[in-house]
Design an enzyme around this catalytic site. Structure first.
Site, short mmCIF file in Angstrom:
data_model
loop_
_atom_site.label_atom_id
_atom_site.label_comp_id
_atom_site.label_asym_id
_atom_site.label_seq_id
_atom_site.Cartn_x
_atom_site.Cartn_y
_atom_site.Cartn_z
N ASP A 254 34.45 37.34 29.35
CA ASP A 254 34.40 37.67 30.77
C ASP A 254 33.09 38.41 31.01
OD1 ASP A 254 34.71 38.76 33.30
OD2 ASP A 254 36.28 40.18 32.70
N GLU B 88 29.40 43.18 38.45
CA GLU B 88 30.75 42.80 38.87
C GLU B 88 31.80 43.72 38.28
OE1 GLU B 88 34.66 40.85 38.81
OE2 GLU B 88 33.44 41.48 37.10
N HIS C 188 39.81 41.66 29.01
CA HIS C 188 39.23 43.00 28.88
C HIS C 188 39.62 43.66 27.57
CE1 HIS C 188 37.87 44.01 33.25
NE2 HIS C 188 37.53 42.80 32.89
#
Length: 389
Positions: free
Chosen positions: A189, A223, A324
């Protein structure tokens, strides 16, 4: 079928290269330079904002209503919060992630005099000293510390090394690319999304394909801290599609295979017409897909809309297990999304009204089905010319 063939070997090689460049939010200059170089290698020019967001435009037959595809180069990380009396470092996270996944991580501290290596450890790290307390201590950022691999036994030693409060800490990705298509690493990510956009751009350039309207490939740098695409869009852009991770797990419909189309995130539903168009493109191009809703999640699309951009926004994702954390994805999803990106870029624009920010009439404005009759051809009057973006 409109989708193009994706060079998956190129996609994997680019992803591996990106993963090995540390880029926690706020420390993205190196990866920005690398992405800019890759765009040049693909034969496209770009614009770079003051802080490093990248805009590369694939020219269309018309300039408006322009489209944008967005991914972010920044990742999770940490900063030095305090120089501890034992010569170790207290940390605060960059982005939202659990200290549970920080325990045991190898890391790099970017200090004034250069980079140092270290390990993030729980405060009670040795069973030989603390016995069962190593398993009963709380989890959280106040309960971990970074041990620097240098002579550092006091705050004075750390200052001598050039380490200070606010220094950036990058977490090692430790990537593995398995022969069965699975990819395991931190920071997938959204380096997976960046690699997808570059692979799609390569396919479009190799085909010599020209989209109907200008298509902006946008790479953002913040982001993970909520800034995202809030200040990275050109004025001509009328619709945006973000590429990011989807959350697989209990209660979710995301998958590590195919495209996961987000219908909503914590900021609310995505644009009805743009999302439905992406669904139809998957169906028409035989691209596996599923839909999902993310309750504790926001992306570049959300940041752009919240910042006040009047754009149609959508989100397409590759399913990640343990997002995450120590993440896992599959090449099938990356390839599927890249195929969808090419199909979207080459698809026609039906809502021509979107070329202008405002209109004095509802002519050409979109329609959403309201009852059964309206969904059956021939039972209602023909609508104004409109459709999807």
């Amino acid at each position: 079928m409109q989708r193009l063939t994706i060079d998956t070997a190129y996609l994997a090689a680019v992803l591996a290269r990106l993963l090995n460049i540390p880029s926690p939010t706020g420390y993205t200059d190196t990866i920005v330079r690398e992405v800019c170089l890759e765009i040049e290698r693909l034969g496209l020019s770009y614009e770079l904002t003051r802080r490093g967001a990248i805009r590369a435009v694939l020219p269309g037959r018309e300039s408006k209503p322009a489209r944008a595809l967005i991914a972010h180069v920044d990742t999770l990380g940490a900063q030095v919060k305090r120089l501890k009396e034992n010569g170790r470092l207290e940390l605060v996270p960059i982005g939202t992630w659990s200290a549970r996944f920080a325990e045991g991580a190898r890391a790099t501290i970017f200090a004034e005099k250069g980079a140092y290596r270290g390990t993030i450890l729980p405060l009670k790290a040795s069973g030989h000293i603390f016995n069962d307390e190593v398993d009963s201590q709380p989890t959280g950022w106040p309960y971990v510390e970074l041990r620097v691999d240098a002579l550092a036994r006091s705050p004075r030693d750390l200052v001598h090394l050039g380490i200070d409060v606010g220094d950036t800490v990058a977490i090692d990705p430790q990537p593995e690319f398995l022969h069965n298509g699975f990819i395991v690493s931190r920071h997938l990510d959204d380096k997976g999304g960046v690699a997808i956009l570059l692979a799609a751009l390569k396919a479009l350039k190799a085909e010599g394909a020209q989209p109907e309207v200008d298509t902006h490939f946008v790479f953002t740098i913040a982001e993970e801290t909520g800034v995202g695409a809030s200040a990275a869009l050109a004025n001509d852009v009328a619709s945006i599609v973000a590429i990011d991770n989807g959350t697989t797990g209990p209660g979710q419909n995301s998958d590590e295979f195919g495209v996961t189309i987000a219908m909503a995130d914590q900021t609310g539903p995505f644009d009805f017409h743009l999302t439905q168009k992406l669904v139809r493109l998957c169906r028409d191009n035989d691209i596996r897909y599923q839909k999902d809703i993310f309750r504790f999640y926001r992306s570049d699309s959300a940041s752009a809309v919240v910042a006040g951009h009047d754009v149609r926004a959508a989100l397409i994702t590759f399913g990640i297990d343990a997002s995450h954390g120590y993440e896992r994805i599959h090449m099938h999803a990356l390839r599927s999304i890249a195929e969808l990106v090419t199909a979207y870029v080459l698809s026609p624009v039906e809502i021509r009204r979107d070329a202008e920010e405002t209109s004095p009439t509802v002519r050409g404005f979109t329609r959403q089905p309201m009852d059964e009759a309206e969904q059956q051809p021939g039972l209602v009057d023909a609508p104004d010319p409109a459709g999807d973006p």
